[in-house]
Scaffold this motif. Sequence first.
Motif, PDB file in Angstrom:
ATOM      1  N   GLU A 150      -4.931  22.701 -15.834  1.00  0.00           N
ATOM      2  CA  GLU A 150      -5.387  21.329 -16.103  1.00  0.00           C
ATOM      3  C   GLU A 150      -6.415  20.876 -15.081  1.00  0.00           C
ATOM      4  N   ILE A 151      -6.895  21.805 -14.249  1.00  0.00           N
ATOM      5  CA  ILE A 151      -7.690  21.405 -13.100  1.00  0.00           C
ATOM      6  C   ILE A 151      -9.032  20.774 -13.482  1.00  0.00           C
ATOM      7  N   PHE A 152      -9.583  21.157 -14.631  1.00  0.00           N
ATOM      8  CA  PHE A 152     -10.847  20.571 -15.067  1.00  0.00           C
ATOM      9  C   PHE A 152     -10.655  19.681 -16.292  1.00  0.00           C
ATOM     10  N   GLY A 153      -9.413  19.328 -16.603  1.00  0.00           N
ATOM     11  CA  GLY A 153      -9.117  18.566 -17.803  1.00  0.00           C
ATOM     12  C   GLY A 153      -9.344  17.074 -17.634  1.00  0.00           C
ATOM     13  N   ALA A 154      -9.084  16.347 -18.703  1.00  0.00           N
ATOM     14  CA  ALA A 154      -9.223  14.886 -18.691  1.00  0.00           C
ATOM     15  C   ALA A 154      -8.008  14.258 -19.356  1.00  0.00           C
ATOM     16  N   THR A 155      -6.840  14.867 -19.135  1.00  0.00           N
ATOM     17  CA  THR A 155      -5.613  14.414 -19.769  1.00  0.00           C
ATOM     18  C   THR A 155      -5.118  13.116 -19.153  1.00  0.00           C
ATOM     19  N   GLU A 156      -4.666  12.203 -19.987  1.00  0.00           N
ATOM     20  CA  GLU A 156      -3.964  10.999 -19.547  1.00  0.00           C
ATOM     21  C   GLU A 156      -2.556  11.096 -20.105  1.00  0.00           C
ATOM     22  N   GLY A 157      -1.610  11.483 -19.265  1.00  0.00           N
ATOM     23  CA  GLY A 157      -0.252  11.621 -19.748  1.00  0.00           C
ATOM     24  C   GLY A 157       0.504  12.706 -19.016  1.00  0.00           C
ATOM     25  N   PRO A 158       1.681  13.045 -19.516  1.00  0.00           N
ATOM     26  CA  PRO A 158       2.510  14.065 -18.857  1.00  0.00           C
ATOM     27  C   PRO A 158       1.836  15.431 -18.900  1.00  0.00           C
ATOM     28  N   VAL A 159       1.899  16.179 -17.801  1.00  0.00           N
ATOM     29  CA  VAL A 159       1.322  17.521 -17.720  1.00  0.00           C
ATOM     30  C   VAL A 159       2.205  18.392 -16.832  1.00  0.00           C
ATOM     31  N   SER A 160       1.957  19.691 -16.892  1.00  0.00           N
ATOM     32  CA  SER A 160       2.527  20.579 -15.893  1.00  0.00           C
ATOM     33  C   SER A 160       1.777  20.347 -14.587  1.00  0.00           C
ATOM     34  N   PRO A 161       2.474  20.245 -13.463  1.00  0.00           N
ATOM     35  CA  PRO A 161       1.786  19.987 -12.199  1.00  0.00           C
ATOM     36  C   PRO A 161       1.210  21.237 -11.547  1.00  0.00           C
ATOM     37  N   VAL A 162       1.510  22.432 -12.092  1.00  0.00           N
ATOM     38  CA  VAL A 162       1.285  23.675 -11.359  1.00  0.00           C
ATOM     39  C   VAL A 162      -0.155  23.841 -10.899  1.00  0.00           C
ATOM     40  N   SER A 163      -1.110  23.566 -11.778  1.00  0.00           N
ATOM     41  CA  SER A 163      -2.508  23.851 -11.429  1.00  0.00           C
ATOM     42  C   SER A 163      -3.189  22.731 -10.666  1.00  0.00           C
ATOM     43  N   SER A 164      -2.706  21.495 -10.785  1.00  0.00           N
ATOM     44  CA  SER A 164      -3.493  20.399 -10.214  1.00  0.00           C
ATOM     45  C   SER A 164      -2.670  19.276  -9.594  1.00  0.00           C
ATOM     46  N   GLY A 165      -1.394  19.486  -9.340  1.00  0.00           N
ATOM     47  CA  GLY A 165      -0.615  18.466  -8.650  1.00  0.00           C
ATOM     48  C   GLY A 165      -1.136  18.257  -7.239  1.00  0.00           C
ATOM     49  N   ALA A 166      -1.311  16.998  -6.819  1.00  0.00           N
ATOM     50  CA  ALA A 166      -1.900  16.737  -5.504  1.00  0.00           C
ATOM     51  C   ALA A 166      -1.370  15.467  -4.848  1.00  0.00           C
ATOM     52  N   MET A 167      -0.555  14.696  -5.556  1.00  0.00           N
ATOM     53  CA  MET A 167      -0.029  13.442  -5.019  1.00  0.00           C
ATOM     54  C   MET A 167       1.463  13.382  -5.331  1.00  0.00           C
ATOM     55  N   TYR A 168       2.273  12.982  -4.332  1.00  0.00           N
ATOM     56  CA  TYR A 168       3.718  13.111  -4.484  1.00  0.00           C
ATOM     57  C   TYR A 168       4.446  11.907  -3.894  1.00  0.00           C
ATOM     58  N   ARG A 169       5.585  11.590  -4.497  1.00  0.00           N
ATOM     59  CA  ARG A 169       6.518  10.724  -3.792  1.00  0.00           C
ATOM     60  C   ARG A 169       7.030  11.523  -2.596  1.00  0.00           C
ATOM     61  N   ARG A 170       7.238  10.863  -1.486  1.00  0.00           N
ATOM     62  CA  ARG A 170       7.673  11.600  -0.300  1.00  0.00           C
ATOM     63  C   ARG A 170       9.028  12.264  -0.533  1.00  0.00           C
ATOM     64  N   SER A 171       9.823  11.677  -1.411  1.00  0.00           N
ATOM     65  CA  SER A 171      11.145  12.244  -1.712  1.00  0.00           C
ATOM     66  C   SER A 171      11.050  13.632  -2.325  1.00  0.00           C
ATOM     67  N   VAL A 172       9.899  13.975  -2.911  1.00  0.00           N
ATOM     68  CA  VAL A 172       9.721  15.305  -3.510  1.00  0.00           C
ATOM     69  C   VAL A 172       9.929  16.393  -2.453  1.00  0.00           C
ATOM     70  N   PHE A 173       9.405  16.176  -1.252  1.00  0.00           N
ATOM     71  CA  PHE A 173       9.533  17.179  -0.199  1.00  0.00           C
ATOM     72  C   PHE A 173      10.991  17.356   0.236  1.00  0.00           C
ATOM     73  N   GLU A 174      11.756  16.292   0.141  1.00  0.00           N
ATOM     74  CA  GLU A 174      13.165  16.392   0.478  1.00  0.00           C
ATOM     75  C   GLU A 174      13.933  17.179  -0.592  1.00  0.00           C
ATOM     76  N   GLN A 175      13.410  17.181  -1.824  1.00  0.00           N
ATOM     77  CA  GLN A 175      14.090  17.866  -2.919  1.00  0.00           C
ATOM     78  C   GLN A 175      13.697  19.339  -3.025  1.00  0.00           C
ATOM     79  N   VAL A 176      12.418  19.659  -2.813  1.00  0.00           N
ATOM     80  CA  VAL A 176      11.968  21.043  -3.054  1.00  0.00           C
ATOM     81  C   VAL A 176      11.514  21.765  -1.794  1.00  0.00           C
ATOM     82  N   GLY A 177      11.515  21.078  -0.643  1.00  0.00           N
ATOM     83  CA  GLY A 177      11.050  21.710   0.586  1.00  0.00           C
ATOM     84  C   GLY A 177       9.569  21.465   0.817  1.00  0.00           C
ATOM     85  N   ASN A 178       9.025  22.127   1.820  1.00  0.00           N
ATOM     86  CA  ASN A 178       7.633  21.942   2.205  1.00  0.00           C
ATOM     87  C   ASN A 178       6.788  23.098   1.681  1.00  0.00           C
TER      88      ASN A 178
END
Length: 371
Positions: free
Chosen positions: A179-207
């Motif tokens: 999804e790195i070059f996409g223009a999607t507005e909505g739910p997506v897989s984060p694998v290719s382009s996730g870049a912003m997180y709730r801080r609690s995410v790091f507590e759940q999945v590690g660093n």
Amino acid sequence: MSAPHDMPPGFRTLIGSQRMEDPVQDEDGAPAITVVLPVRNEAAHIGDVLADLRAQDVDAAEVEILVVDGRSTDETRERVRAIAAEDPRVRLLDNPVQLSSGARAVGAAAARGRYVAYVDGHCRIPSRTLLSDMLALFESSGADCLARPQPLVAGDGGVLARAIAAARHSPFGHSTRSEIFGATEGPVSPVSSGAMYRRSVFEQVGNFDTAFDACEDVEFNYRVEAAGLQSWSSPRLAVAYEPRGSYRGLWKQMLRYGLGRARLHSKHPAAFSVESLIPAGFVLGLPVLAAAPWLGFPIAWIPLGLYGLYVLLSLLFAARATSTAGWPLLPLIACAFPVLHAGLGCGYIRGRLGRMPRSPSEAPTAEEERV
């Protein structure tokens, strides 16, 4: 934040003792947003991206900017210090690993904001509302992770940079699942382009895993998705990156990406897909193609036919890309595809054959780190 569990123990200790060059406020006065910039030898670009961040249309008290430097040998640190002297939101941290994965890990461990956003030191932010849009999307979507488009914009990079950008934007130049070059507005897989997180995410999945010297974000986002956390994407979050300006630069970049993919599949076998083998197959088939004159009919026609189809597809997708890039770039775009695929393939093969992690002294240059 809890100690990151995807790091070597020594690095974990170093993060625990990390000190910023300016004192940090108490947790009660924590900002809403922490922006982390992993950098190394970015003196030519760091001022521009920090200017973009400092100009964001958001309450200044709600933002901290952590520049995590991999012991640059140019003037990056001096320029960051000069900006930090004018703006207390900007702070400089040390990344002894020198790789982007180490910088991301240090930034996550030091972040005080409710939300943590990653921005590279060589990109440009076209919107003054990126951070306010991020806050609004977290609230409206309820997502744990926001994925952002990362279009390649050649700028002053020249004709070849424009051709490389067009090749990488093409469906023939990147994964169909990206999804790195996409223009999607909505739910997506984060694998290719996730870049912003709730801080609690790091507590759940590690660093971030500091054993990675490429694709550390993909590996982290794979864990985010595997944990069942929700992700959302929006074109309002787009950040512009510079493409490579030469085939040599593209080759080195794809070689690292191939190595990163191999490490990802070694750590997470379930992440493997048949599509990821295609670049490796492209490389492994080249000796067969070279031997075709001695294979005899009809066996010789198999590699000749397959690589002939590849050339045809390269030309067809290059022609398709010229609708926006311009017809004069067609041969340059077509030539970028084999460089891209061969780099990915060689990196993947090398990684699957057991290549060991880099040591800090082998850290990539700023040019190699770029998207």
